[in-house]
Design an enzyme around this catalytic site. Structure first.
Site, PDB file in Angstrom:
ATOM      1  N   GLY A   1       0.820  -1.206   0.000  1.00  0.00           N
ATOM      2  CA  GLY A   1       0.000   0.000   0.000  1.00  0.00           C
ATOM      3  C   GLY A   1       0.851   1.251   0.000  1.00  0.00           C
ATOM      4  N   SER A   2       0.289   2.322   0.519  1.00  0.00           N
ATOM      5  CA  SER A   2       0.955   3.624   0.442  1.00  0.00           C
ATOM      6  C   SER A   2       2.057   3.739   1.496  1.00  0.00           C
ATOM      7  CB  SER A   2      -0.083   4.714   0.668  1.00  0.00           C
ATOM      8  OG  SER A   2      -0.635   4.571   1.959  1.00  0.00           O
ATOM      9  N   ALA A   3       2.987   4.647   1.233  1.00  0.00           N
ATOM     10  CA  ALA A   3       4.088   4.859   2.178  1.00  0.00           C
ATOM     11  C   ALA A   3       3.554   5.360   3.513  1.00  0.00           C
ATOM     12  CB  ALA A   3       5.100   5.843   1.585  1.00  0.00           C
TER      13      ALA A   3
ATOM     14  N   ALA B   1       0.710   4.754   5.096  1.00  0.00           N
ATOM     15  CA  ALA B   1       0.172   3.664   5.906  1.00  0.00           C
ATOM     16  C   ALA B   1       1.308   2.732   6.338  1.00  0.00           C
ATOM     17  CB  ALA B   1      -0.888   2.899   5.126  1.00  0.00           C
ATOM     18  N   GLY B   2       2.236   2.462   5.428  1.00  0.00           N
ATOM     19  CA  GLY B   2       3.362   1.573   5.743  1.00  0.00           C
ATOM     20  C   GLY B   2       4.204   2.126   6.895  1.00  0.00           C
TER      21      GLY B   2
ATOM     22  N   GLU C   1       5.556  -3.273   1.171  1.00  0.00           N
ATOM     23  CA  GLU C   1       5.712  -2.976  -0.261  1.00  0.00           C
ATOM     24  C   GLU C   1       4.956  -1.676  -0.486  1.00  0.00           C
ATOM     25  OE1 GLU C   1       7.669  -5.198  -1.378  1.00  0.00           O
ATOM     26  OE2 GLU C   1       7.305  -6.702   0.163  1.00  0.00           O
TER      27      GLU C   1
HETATM   28  P1  NAD Z   1      -3.375   2.222   1.395  1.00  0.00           P
HETATM   29  O1  NAD Z   1      -2.076   2.424   2.086  1.00  0.00           O
HETATM   30  O2  NAD Z   1      -4.382   3.284   1.522  1.00  0.00           O
HETATM   31  O3  NAD Z   1      -4.079   0.878   1.934  1.00  0.00           O
HETATM   32  C1  NAD Z   1      -3.478  -0.396   1.828  1.00  0.00           C
HETATM   33  C2  NAD Z   1      -4.095  -1.314   2.861  1.00  0.00           C
HETATM   34  O4  NAD Z   1      -3.674  -0.940   4.180  1.00  0.00           O
HETATM   35  C3  NAD Z   1      -5.620  -1.266   2.887  1.00  0.00           C
HETATM   36  O5  NAD Z   1      -6.077  -2.575   3.133  1.00  0.00           O
HETATM   37  C4  NAD Z   1      -5.915  -0.339   4.047  1.00  0.00           C
HETATM   38  O6  NAD Z   1      -7.169  -0.542   4.636  1.00  0.00           O
HETATM   39  C5  NAD Z   1      -4.797  -0.670   5.015  1.00  0.00           C
HETATM   40  N1  NAD Z   1      -4.399   0.418   5.904  1.00  0.00           N
HETATM   41  C6  NAD Z   1      -4.412   1.747   5.662  1.00  0.00           C
HETATM   42  N2  NAD Z   1      -3.894   2.418   6.711  1.00  0.00           N
HETATM   43  C7  NAD Z   1      -3.538   1.492   7.633  1.00  0.00           C
HETATM   44  C8  NAD Z   1      -2.936   1.563   8.932  1.00  0.00           C
HETATM   45  N3  NAD Z   1      -2.607   2.715   9.487  1.00  0.00           N
HETATM   46  N4  NAD Z   1      -2.710   0.401   9.587  1.00  0.00           N
HETATM   47  C9  NAD Z   1      -3.016  -0.785   9.024  1.00  0.00           C
HETATM   48  N5  NAD Z   1      -3.601  -0.906   7.816  1.00  0.00           N
HETATM   49  C10 NAD Z   1      -3.850   0.223   7.122  1.00  0.00           C
HETATM   50  O7  NAD Z   1      -3.028   1.896  -0.126  1.00  0.00           O
HETATM   51  P2  NAD Z   1      -4.008   1.905  -1.394  1.00  0.00           P
HETATM   52  O8  NAD Z   1      -4.408   3.322  -1.634  1.00  0.00           O
HETATM   53  O9  NAD Z   1      -5.035   0.869  -1.250  1.00  0.00           O
HETATM   54  O10 NAD Z   1      -3.032   1.417  -2.552  1.00  0.00           O
HETATM   55  C11 NAD Z   1      -2.270   2.272  -3.346  1.00  0.00           C
HETATM   56  C12 NAD Z   1      -0.864   2.365  -2.811  1.00  0.00           C
HETATM   57  O11 NAD Z   1      -0.277   1.079  -2.804  1.00  0.00           O
HETATM   58  C13 NAD Z   1       0.048   3.221  -3.667  1.00  0.00           C
HETATM   59  O12 NAD Z   1       0.849   3.995  -2.817  1.00  0.00           O
HETATM   60  C14 NAD Z   1       0.897   2.211  -4.411  1.00  0.00           C
HETATM   61  O13 NAD Z   1       2.136   2.688  -4.830  1.00  0.00           O
HETATM   62  C15 NAD Z   1       1.029   1.135  -3.386  1.00  0.00           C
HETATM   63  N6  NAD Z   1       1.345  -0.145  -4.019  1.00  0.00           N
HETATM   64  C16 NAD Z   1       2.573  -0.704  -3.812  1.00  0.00           C
HETATM   65  C17 NAD Z   1       2.916  -1.893  -4.438  1.00  0.00           C
HETATM   66  C18 NAD Z   1       4.241  -2.558  -4.234  1.00  0.00           C
HETATM   67  O14 NAD Z   1       4.317  -3.758  -4.464  1.00  0.00           O
HETATM   68  N7  NAD Z   1       5.284  -1.861  -3.832  1.00  0.00           N
HETATM   69  C19 NAD Z   1       1.991  -2.501  -5.285  1.00  0.00           C
HETATM   70  C20 NAD Z   1       0.742  -1.903  -5.459  1.00  0.00           C
HETATM   71  C21 NAD Z   1       0.429  -0.736  -4.812  1.00  0.00           C
END
Ligand code: NAD
Length: 472
Positions: free
Chosen positions: A207-209, A211-212, A230
């Site tokens: 997901g996003s940086a 949240a990560g 990731e």
């Molecule tokens: P996001 O970070 O908003 O959410 C990802 C997941 O994490 C969701 O299930 C969400 O509910 C959960 N989440 C959000 N905040 C959280 C927290 N504080 N604690 C625990 N869980 C939490 O990401 P998104 O908008 O769904 O996806 C797009 C992002 O993902 C982009 O930044 C994209 O670059 C990244 N991405 C990375 C890869 C990779 O392999 N490096 C691949 C695809 C997408």
């Protein structure tokens, strides 16, 4: 206050697609803990057989799953089909990767018995998925984690719960117990609850940086839990001398606008040699003008669909306007044909004159262009980011590519290929804010099991050489 239900809407129509109750995280984790030991005790061959059955279930339902992916994400049907194919292919790749990265090894050592290396699963893995590849990316954690002997608690993005549910059903139809791969419906709150849960042994996040980083902070005092992050990118394409301007422009378009720019590896910044600028930008613009933006099942097929929702479309429009009002020059404006739906036209903006360009991931069809004079400047500009996921050089000589490869900080570095479309048969991850050095894809096996080194003898046998008194 969050409501008790999660509702998912089709981006292309705005219609409701799915709704369901938020899960009770404690109950799900308790169930996983009860189911896990039996799975971990299964022979590897059984676990492999079960994931192969899962691949067959996905194959059987491929068209249905692709249709659901297309409806829930808005991506074109042709692209949704390729996502389903990746889900199927992941199984054999993960079996190979397990054997190569984490299989058993014995080293005979006559005096000290047999030395062996084996791997054990961590236990219960929480998989947190993104919306852009709602089946393929979580699956890229789930399959290797299952092969290694873990139980899975999978929370899909709150924007793509229907695909998450369909994926989990394929595991169950394959005969994998309902307690072993469980679905958690919810948003960031449920994600946080899983991360903090004592019964979870690892968190596999895509997901996003932002949240990560929040998850990383939460687990800062928990080195006992495995964490694979990731995350996103702000990926550069450096465009250098080439007579093939049409191909170069096509690579730029593919990098920037495939999946409506909603790929972590999308090319976001085109760093272009001044002498190539006019010819290549004209060609990029010509192609972008021809690009069909449409709904997933439209005929003729669109190149790209809408972005995920109106909030994302609003944010991207604002970012475009921000760059424009801070010295950017529009090469192709971002337009939104309908205010109530998140379709955006591909947008291109020259930001060479923008001071302090924000180093953020603009997750949509928005390409920034930066003009430079020499190759060192191009490399410095490409590295001018906290992220480090993917990077491409288009054009240039072999010597220039060598310099590019040696100096660029990224986990995927390509030459005359797009920034995206990485192979599942290679490790996939980035440096900087793109990850925490636990690459996925082929190396996912590494974070799904921990190595155990043993020296073993059938009978106790020991001798002291020095340091003992004579026996009386
Ligand atoms: P996001 O970070 O908003 O959410 C990802 C997941 O994490 C969701 O299930 C969400 O509910 C959960 N989440 C959000 N905040 C959280 C927290 N504080 N604690 C625990 N869980 C939490 O990401 P998104 O908008 O769904 O996806 C797009 C992002 O993902 C982009 O930044 C994209 O670059 C990244 N991405 C990375 C890869 C990779 O392999 N490096 C691949 C695809 C997408």
């Amino acid at each position: 206050m969050s409501t008790s239900q999660i509702i998912s809407y089709e981006p292309a129509t705005g219609e409701e697609l799915w709704r369901g109750r938020r899960s009770n995280v404690d109950e799900v984790v308790a169930r996983a803990r009860r189911a896990w030991p039996a799975w971990a005790a299964q022979p590897l061959s059984t676990r492999m057989e079960m994931v192969r059955r899962f691949a067959n279930e996905v194959r059987k339902d491929a068209e249905k799953l692709a249709t659901l992916i297309a409806r829930e994400t808005g991506k074109p049907m042709w692209e949704a089909r390729t996502e389903v194919e990746s889900v199927v292919n992941k199984v054999e790749i993960s079996i190979r990767a397990y054997a190569e990265r984490t299989s058993q090894r014995k080293l005979d050592n006559a005096m000290q018995g047999t030395a062996s290396l084996r791997h054990k699963p961590h236990g219960i893995m929480a998989v947190l998925g993104p919306y852009n590849f709602p089946a393929h990316l979580p699956n890229g954690h789930i399959v290797p984690a299952l092969i290694a002997g873990n139980a899975i608690v999978f929370k899909p993005s709150e924007k793509t719960p229907a695909v998450g549910e369909a994926l989990v059903q394929c595991f169950h139809r394959a005969g994998i117990s309902a307690a072993l791969v469980q679905l958690v419906i919810g948003g960031p709150e449920e994600g946080q609850a899983l991360v903090a849960h004592e019964g979870i042994d690892g968190v596999l996040f895509t997901g996003s940086a932002n949240a990560g980083i929040a998850i990383n902070r939460k687990l800062a005092a928990r080195p006992d839990k495995i964490l694979a992050l990731e995350m996103g990118g702000n990926n550069p394409i450096v465009l250098w001398d080439t007579p093939k301007t049409t191909d170069a422009a096509a690579l730029v378009i593919q990098s920037a606008f495939t999946s409506a720019g909603q790929r972590c590896t999308a090319g976001r910044r085109l760093i272009i040699k001044a002498s190539m600028y006019d010819a290549v930008i004209a060609e990029v613009k010509r192609l972008a003008d021809r690009m069909i933006v449409g709904a997933p099942f439209d005929e003729p097929a669109p190149f790209m669909g809408p972005v995920i929702d109106n909030q994302a479309a609003d944010g991207l429009t604002e970012s475009f306007l921000y760059l424009l009002s801070h010295g950017g020059k529009a090469i192709k404006h971002m337009t939104r044909p309908r205010d109530d739906l998140p379709f955006l036209s591909p947008a291109i903006i020259d930001v060479t004159g923008v001071k302090d360009r924000p180093d953020v991931e603009l997750f949509g069809p928005l390409l920034q262009v930066i003009k430079v004079d020499d190759f060192d400047e191009a490399i410095a500009e490409a590295n001018n980011t906290r992220f480090g996921l993917s990077a491409s050089l288009v054009g240039g000589t072999p010597a220039e590519y060598n310099r590019f490869w040696a100096n660029i900080r990224a986990g995927v570095i390509n030459w005359n290929r797009p920034t995206n479309g990485a192979s599942s048969a290679a490790p996939f991850g980035g440096v900087g804010l793109s990850g925490n050095h636990r690459p996925s894809a082929y190396y996912a096996a590494d974070y799904c099991a921990y190595p155990v080194a043993s020296t073993e003898m059938e009978q106790p046998r020991a001798m002291f050489g020095v340091g003992l008194r004579e026996e009386k």
